[in-house]
Write an enzyme that holds these catalytic residues in place. Structure first.
Site, PDB file in Angstrom:
ATOM      1  N   GLN A  20       1.188  -0.980  -0.031  1.00 53.88           N
ATOM      2  CA  GLN A  20       0.146   0.158  -0.007  1.00 53.88           C
ATOM      3  C   GLN A  20       0.694   1.228   0.054  1.00 53.88           C
ATOM      4  O   GLN A  20       0.537   2.325  -0.784  1.00 53.88           O
ATOM      5  CB  GLN A  20      -0.580   0.123   1.189  1.00 53.88           C
ATOM      6  CG  GLN A  20      -2.086  -1.347   1.262  1.00 53.88           C
ATOM      7  CD  GLN A  20      -3.149  -0.411   1.223  1.00 53.88           C
ATOM      8  OE1 GLN A  20      -3.550   0.673   0.694  1.00 53.88           O
ATOM      9  NE2 GLN A  20      -4.028  -1.522   1.595  1.00 53.88           N
ATOM     10  N   CYS A  44      -4.166 -18.483   5.582  1.00 51.49           N
ATOM     11  CA  CYS A  44      -5.695 -18.971   5.918  1.00 51.49           C
ATOM     12  C   CYS A  44      -5.880 -20.564   5.113  1.00 51.49           C
ATOM     13  O   CYS A  44      -6.713 -21.506   5.018  1.00 51.49           O
ATOM     14  CB  CYS A  44      -7.049 -18.297   5.027  1.00 51.49           C
ATOM     15  SG  CYS A  44      -6.674 -16.733   6.272  1.00 51.49           S
ATOM     16  N   ALA A 277       1.346   0.020  14.742  1.00 54.50           N
ATOM     17  CA  ALA A 277       2.027  -1.441  15.086  1.00 54.50           C
ATOM     18  C   ALA A 277       0.010  -1.714  14.697  1.00 54.50           C
ATOM     19  O   ALA A 277      -0.942  -1.207  14.235  1.00 54.50           O
ATOM     20  CB  ALA A 277       1.698  -1.792  15.852  1.00 54.50           C
ATOM     21  N   TYR A 423     -35.343 -11.474  -4.446  1.00 49.46           N
ATOM     22  CA  TYR A 423     -35.562 -12.817  -4.671  1.00 49.46           C
ATOM     23  C   TYR A 423     -35.805 -13.734  -6.106  1.00 49.46           C
ATOM     24  O   TYR A 423     -36.747 -12.917  -7.020  1.00 49.46           O
ATOM     25  CB  TYR A 423     -36.748 -12.738  -3.966  1.00 49.46           C
ATOM     26  CG  TYR A 423     -38.152 -14.303  -4.518  1.00 49.46           C
ATOM     27  CD1 TYR A 423     -37.105 -15.729  -4.194  1.00 49.46           C
ATOM     28  CD2 TYR A 423     -39.256 -13.991  -5.032  1.00 49.46           C
ATOM     29  CE1 TYR A 423     -38.291 -16.611  -4.182  1.00 49.46           C
ATOM     30  CE2 TYR A 423     -40.108 -15.232  -5.101  1.00 49.46           C
ATOM     31  CZ  TYR A 423     -39.420 -16.108  -5.107  1.00 49.46           C
ATOM     32  OH  TYR A 423     -40.163 -17.636  -5.047  1.00 49.46           O
TER      33      TYR A 423
END
Ligand code: FAD
Length: 447
Positions: A20, A44, A277, A423
């Site tokens: 970044q 992960c 941090a 829906y």
């Protein structure tokens, strides 16, 4: 700008910060230290590599040279930062050649957390594992390949423990889960946890709850439990929680908060304005209550990187607070939670009500509809949503995301019945389960 920026820790938080910074700043020098060999890896995904769902180890890794080149970073792996001299803005690091010093203008700490591995009597490290890093993953994989274990004890029924159960069974290894709590997955309330427990049993997982691991015997192959029961296991995975890595920060006089993690302000600055941090090492404040929380999840670490770098580059967008939205898969079920559960609300003495609704994920006549169990916890006076939980096979992620968004938008349960969620028979019903949950909850307030 044109600062010397040093980052400690190069996985979710640290690698993101580096990337970044470079979006707007090609001038500053960036040095990134990581004590491990790999940076920017997919933590992960590790359970799914062990289970064979991710078929190649390389798919979890990014080449260090590629990252260093792409973002113009001085990347130093296998290098541990061991001390910070705040007065002289110097830090000491150790690599294979010894100890060295370097200076910084801005220092960013993303050292993560470590898996807890209590030193228990009789434990044999060769067959007792944790899963927090690539070397941990490699050690488990190597043991499965070479020792061909038939069964595994998984101590701790949090999300890493449960993800590992599924993936170990996928390798043909029978699993026993041991947890000293009365339920699996403390993130959700007991009624939701029951659905997960029934599913685990249906998958032939042995569950030993309300029982703790006390010691090992038989060269680590027998686990002796508080109840007096014992479990035989060719291998053990300890998934009993993590502790934030605060040694470096604490020793340099940075403030540690009441949760035991590094204290930061809304811009991720520690009590030293030149040291920031983020990630698993810090505590943030709960979005709803403002209370300090230590949440170790990848999504918040990525958001914190954005807030931190903006601040570093002169913009002051504060961190909004943490919701702790988490979702995980256990065999055919998905389960997730956002916000606060009953245990936390009771602990905080908040006056709340709860509404639950079990529905089909989409129109019953359209093939594939599955049961989904939803729950919302809300303020007993004004209906503001404090927490949400969802368990089921299909459509859990969508409902959890809607409820988490509603919480972020400070909605009440009245709003849930008003939401137009789209829906058609394959996706929902004219009244989505979320709408019905809202009607039920609103009815409880009006009663
Ligand atoms: P880390 O990613 O742990 O990185 C810290 C790095 O700092 C490490 O590489 C370490 O070597 C280095 N370091 C530490 N101290 C020093 C030092 N003194 N000097 C140099 N380097 C140092 N989160 C989710 O949201 N969803 C999931 O599905 C999910 N699954 C997970 C599965 C597993 C098995 C595990 C272990 C975690 C999972 N998480 C998940 C949590 C997520 O991975 C973490 O929240 C995230 O990685 C935290 O990022 P971090 O930068 O704070 O720490």
């Amino acid at each position: 700008m044109a600062d010397k920026i040093v980052i400690v820790g190069g996985v979710a938080g640290g690698a993101n910060v580096a990337a970044q910074i470079r979006r707007n700043d090609n001038e500053s020098g960036i040095t990134l230290f990581d004590k491990g060999e790999q940076v920017a890896f997919s933590t992960c995904g590790m359970p799914y590599y062990i289970g064979g769902v991710v078929d190649k180890r390389e798919h979890l890794l990014v080449s260090s040279d590629k990252i260093a080149g792409k973002f113009d970073i001085n990347l130093q792996t296998n290098t541990e930062v061991i001390a910070i001299d705040r007065e002289h803005k110097q830090l000491t690091y150790q690599d294979s050649t010894g100890e060295h010093q370097t200076s910084y203008d801005k220092l960013i700490l993303s050292p993560g957390a470590s898996a807890k591995k209590p030193e228990l009597e009789g434990m044999n490290d060769k067959r007792t594992f944790t899963l927090h890093s690539i070397p941990d993953m490699d050690a488990i994989e190597h043991y499965i390949e070479t020792d061909k274990p038939q069964n595994c004890a998984i101590v701790g029924a949090g999300f890493i423990g449960l993800e590992m159960v599924e993936n170990m069974q996928a390798r043909g290894i029978d699993c026993t889960i041991i947890d000293r709590n009365e339920q699996v997955m403390k993130l959700v309330d007991a009624d939701q946890a029951c659905i997960i427990e029934d599913h685990l049993k249906a998958k032939n997982v042995r569950l030993l709850l309300d029982d703790g691991l006390e010691s090992f015997s038989s060269n680590g192959a027998t686990l002796n439990l508080t109840s007096g029961k014992s479990v035989q296991a060719d291998m053990t995975i300890m998934a009993v929680g993590i502790k934030p890595n605060t040694k470096l920060a604490g020793e340099s006089g940075l403030e540690i908060g009441e949760t035991g993690a590094i204290k930061v302000n809304d811009y991720m600055q520690t009590n030293d304005p030149d040291i920031y941090a983020l990630g698993d090492a810090i505590q943030t404040n709960d979005l709803l209550t403002g209370e300090p929380r230590h949440v170790a999840l990848a999504g918040p670490a990525h958001r914190q990187a954005f807030i931190l770098v903006n601040h570093l580059q002169g913009d002051c967008t504060p961190y909004a607070g943490i919701q702790g939205t988490a979702i995980f898969k256990v065999f055919d079920l998905s389960a997730g939670a956002a916000g606060l559960n009953k245990a936390v609300l009771n602990h905080l003495g908040i006056n709340y009500k709860e509404a639950a609704h079990e529905a089909l994920s989409h129109a019953g006549y359209y093939p594939g509809a599955e049961k989904i169990s939803l729950k919302v916890l809300f303020d007993a006076e004004n209906g503001r949503i404090y927490g949400a939980q969802a368990v089921g096979r299909e459509g859990v992620d969508k409902r959890l995301a809607v409820l988490a968004t509603a919480m972020k938008a400070k909605m009440t349960v009245y709003d849930l019945s008003e939401l137009e969620l789209g829906y058609a028979p394959p996706y929902s019903s004219p009244k989505d389960p979320i709408n019905i949950l809202g009607y039920k909850a609103a009815g409880m307030l009006e009663a």
